[in-house]
Motif scaffolding. Structure first.
Motif, PDB file in Angstrom:
ATOM      1  N   PRO A  72      11.422   1.398   0.303  1.00  0.00           N
ATOM      2  CA  PRO A  72      11.714   0.247   1.173  1.00  0.00           C
ATOM      3  C   PRO A  72      10.518  -0.695   1.298  1.00  0.00           C
ATOM      4  O   PRO A  72       9.388  -0.246   1.474  1.00  0.00           O
ATOM      5  CB  PRO A  72      12.025   0.890   2.533  1.00  0.00           C
ATOM      6  N   LEU A  73      10.771  -1.968   1.161  1.00  0.00           N
ATOM      7  CA  LEU A  73       9.700  -2.987   1.222  1.00  0.00           C
ATOM      8  C   LEU A  73      10.222  -4.185   2.007  1.00  0.00           C
ATOM      9  O   LEU A  73      11.328  -4.665   1.750  1.00  0.00           O
ATOM     10  CB  LEU A  73       9.319  -3.427  -0.199  1.00  0.00           C
ATOM     11  N   LEU A  86      13.125 -10.507   3.538  1.00  0.00           N
ATOM     12  CA  LEU A  86      14.013  -9.902   2.542  1.00  0.00           C
ATOM     13  C   LEU A  86      13.738  -8.406   2.596  1.00  0.00           C
ATOM     14  O   LEU A  86      12.660  -7.953   2.214  1.00  0.00           O
ATOM     15  CB  LEU A  86      13.754 -10.464   1.141  1.00  0.00           C
ATOM     16  N   ASP A  87      14.700  -7.670   3.145  1.00  0.00           N
ATOM     17  CA  ASP A  87      14.548  -6.212   3.281  1.00  0.00           C
ATOM     18  C   ASP A  87      15.031  -5.617   1.965  1.00  0.00           C
ATOM     19  O   ASP A  87      16.207  -5.723   1.639  1.00  0.00           O
ATOM     20  CB  ASP A  87      15.397  -5.717   4.449  1.00  0.00           C
ATOM     21  N   THR A  88      14.122  -5.023   1.212  1.00  0.00           N
ATOM     22  CA  THR A  88      14.487  -4.662  -0.154  1.00  0.00           C
ATOM     23  C   THR A  88      13.936  -3.296  -0.534  1.00  0.00           C
ATOM     24  O   THR A  88      13.216  -2.669   0.244  1.00  0.00           O
ATOM     25  CB  THR A  88      13.974  -5.780  -1.112  1.00  0.00           C
ATOM     26  N   GLU A  89      14.305  -2.845  -1.726  1.00  0.00           N
ATOM     27  CA  GLU A  89      13.763  -1.603  -2.303  1.00  0.00           C
ATOM     28  C   GLU A  89      12.863  -2.014  -3.451  1.00  0.00           C
ATOM     29  O   GLU A  89      13.292  -2.763  -4.337  1.00  0.00           O
ATOM     30  CB  GLU A  89      14.912  -0.747  -2.872  1.00  0.00           C
ATOM     31  N   TRP A  90      11.651  -1.530  -3.467  1.00  0.00           N
ATOM     32  CA  TRP A  90      10.755  -1.851  -4.587  1.00  0.00           C
ATOM     33  C   TRP A  90      10.790  -0.694  -5.574  1.00  0.00           C
ATOM     34  O   TRP A  90      10.585   0.472  -5.186  1.00  0.00           O
ATOM     35  CB  TRP A  90       9.333  -2.087  -4.063  1.00  0.00           C
ATOM     36  N   LYS A 122       0.823  -1.217   0.000  1.00  0.00           N
ATOM     37  CA  LYS A 122       0.000   0.000   0.000  1.00  0.00           C
ATOM     38  C   LYS A 122       0.853   1.261   0.000  1.00  0.00           C
ATOM     39  O   LYS A 122       0.333   2.350  -0.134  1.00  0.00           O
ATOM     40  CB  LYS A 122      -0.912  -0.002   1.224  1.00  0.00           C
ATOM     41  N   HIS A 123       2.171   1.106   0.165  1.00  0.00           N
ATOM     42  CA  HIS A 123       2.984   2.310   0.383  1.00  0.00           C
ATOM     43  C   HIS A 123       3.752   2.778  -0.845  1.00  0.00           C
ATOM     44  O   HIS A 123       4.578   3.667  -0.753  1.00  0.00           O
ATOM     45  CB  HIS A 123       3.954   2.067   1.540  1.00  0.00           C
TER      46      HIS A 123
END
Ligand code: MTE
Ligand code: CO
Length: 428
Positions: A321-322, A367-371, A316-317
């Motif tokens: 960062p995802l 998994l700390d990632t960038e979308w 939703k954001h």
């Protein structure tokens, strides 16, 4: 890459609408984060700080706050019109960590959940034992106790997905699972109390276990497993088992299919052969493409699923960062590694395990990632300490065909679209 969809492909118009809506969301969200103007939630006095809250006597036993009232078990109406001999699903898309609260842990019963008082509970051990015994609930409480955390997965979990992507949500595709910390006594302790000398060589012996409900759900378990790590549990996550999970006591069969975890346990018979009951012949076996069936498929192989983002837990954001998160488990031991793919299995990144994998218990991965805001075909792939790697759906179908219901541990794909919504799809 070919993509097969759950339902109809969205129309171009619907697609455009979705994209526009999400763009607006991103702008507003980014503005708010930069504190464009005064935020009344910070600058104004709030109602909840102007008077007192509830007293400690308001909630003798607490339920989740009303804002979380969608985190509940659900069933699929077309799948389970009958709600007595039925199943519902854990809301794994909305939970975090690894412990499943009993209040929303999936239930499966063949003849309804029964209400059995501790006073009326009796557990008999008979058959090839030196002294047949009957235990009351109080008797069980006086044996040395153990505490262990295990997952329970129904063999039918993901069963609707053999022929194609069907149910739209991790709760429905993978929610026939829960993970609890059990307190109880080992089955070995009770069997030794009854004495196993009369059974002779234990190598080929079995126990036949049955419950006090009308279905009895009788299953045969090889003696080796019975003496290894099975438990008679009477507490889960620190409190009494809930009625629907087998109050006052159930069998725990770590890593093995949920059907063997007999609830409301009433009898354990030591036998020199498997009983070959309904539940282990016509049910809980997999029919292969050539019409023959696999026999004794007890262990649940390594499996994983991304719980968020997923169809019931969209992004939703907007981009940036995802946190991608999910669950992994194996009936053969501890999970050692989970990989995540954003492109339907072409490339993989190794996820972070929240805690080291525990044998036959759920493991949480992140998994700390960038979308970048582009569509993803999200997958996860679990590996366990035996070196086993979770297979793709195509690999599993190759070996098992498409007649099966049970034991589907294939890699799951969520198509996460540019608007953050997700859908259950297959890629090949
Ligand atoms: N035990 C009894 N006595 N009766 C049942 O119907 N269902 C089995 C197993 N034990 C069943 C039972 C099945 S198929 C599963 S998957 C698990 O219990 C489900 O356990 P749960 O309801 O605690 O999730
Ligand atoms: Co089951």
């Amino acid at each position: 890459m070919t993509v097969r969809f759950t339902g109809k492909k969205p129309s171009r118009r619907a697609f455009l609408k979705g994209t526009l809506a999400s763009t607006a969301g991103v702008v507003a969200g980014a503005g708010a984060a930069k504190a464009a103007g005064p935020d009344p939630l910070i600058t104004e006095k709030q109602d909840w700080a102007m008077s007192t809250g509830d007293g400690v006597d308001a909630t003798p036993y607490g339920l989740p706050i009303k804002y979380e009232d969608d985190v509940i078990r659900r069933n699929v109406e077309w799948l389970t019109a009958d709600t007595i001999s039925s199943i519902n699903f854990s809301p794994i898309h909305a939970l975090d960590g690894t412990i499943t609260p009993q209040g929303c842990a999936f239930e499966r019963h063949h003849s309804g959940a029964i209400e059995l008082r501790k006073e009326d509970f009796r557990l008999m051990i008979n058959g090839l034992v030196d002294t047949p015994l009957v235990f009351t609930y109080e008797d069980l409480e006086r044996f040395p106790r153990v505490n262990k955390t295990f997952f329970l997965e129904c063999a039918a979990n993901t069963g609707m997905e053999w022929a194609g992507a069907q149910l739209n949500g991790a709760q429905f595709t993978h929610g026939m699972i829960h993970n609890m910390e059990y307190s109880g006594v080992t089955l070995r302790t009770l069997l030794e109390e009854a004495g196993l000398n009369a059974a002779g060589d234990l190598k080929d012996k079995w126990v036949y276990v049955e419950g006090a409900d009308a279905s009895s759900n009788g299953r045969s378990i090889p003696m080796e497993k019975a003496l290894d790590d099975c438990m008679i549990a009477f507490k889960a996550n620190g409190e009494a088992l809930r009625k629907e999970h087998g109050y006052p006591a159930r069998l725990v069969v770590p890593g093995w299919e949920g059907n063997m975890w007999v609830k409301w346990i009433r009898r354990i018979e030591v036998t020199d052969a498997a009983v070959e009951s309904r539940e282990e012949t016509s049910k809980y076996t997999d029919t292969l493409a050539d019409g023959t069936s696999r026999k004794w498929t007890w262990v649940m192989d390594a499996k994983s699923v991304v719980t968020s983002p997923s169809p019931q837990s969209p992004i939703k954001h907007g981009k940036g960062p995802l946190v991608i998160t999910g669950l992994a488990w194996s009936g053969r031991g501890a999970i050692t590694r989970v990989d995540v793919s954003k492109d339907g299995g072409k490339t993989w990144e190794t996820a972070r395990l929240a805690n080291p994998g525990q044998p036959m218990a759920l493991t949480r991965f992140y998994l700390d990632t960038e979308w970048n805001g582009e569509e993803m075909f999200l997958q996860s792939r679990a590996m366990d300490e035996t070196g086993y790697v979770q297979p793709t759906k195509a690999m599993l179908r190759e070996v098992r065909g498409e007649n099966s219901i049970y034991h589907n541990n294939c890699i799951q794909t969520w198509w996460v679209k540019a608007d953050g919504e997700a859908e259950n799809v297959e890629v090949s």
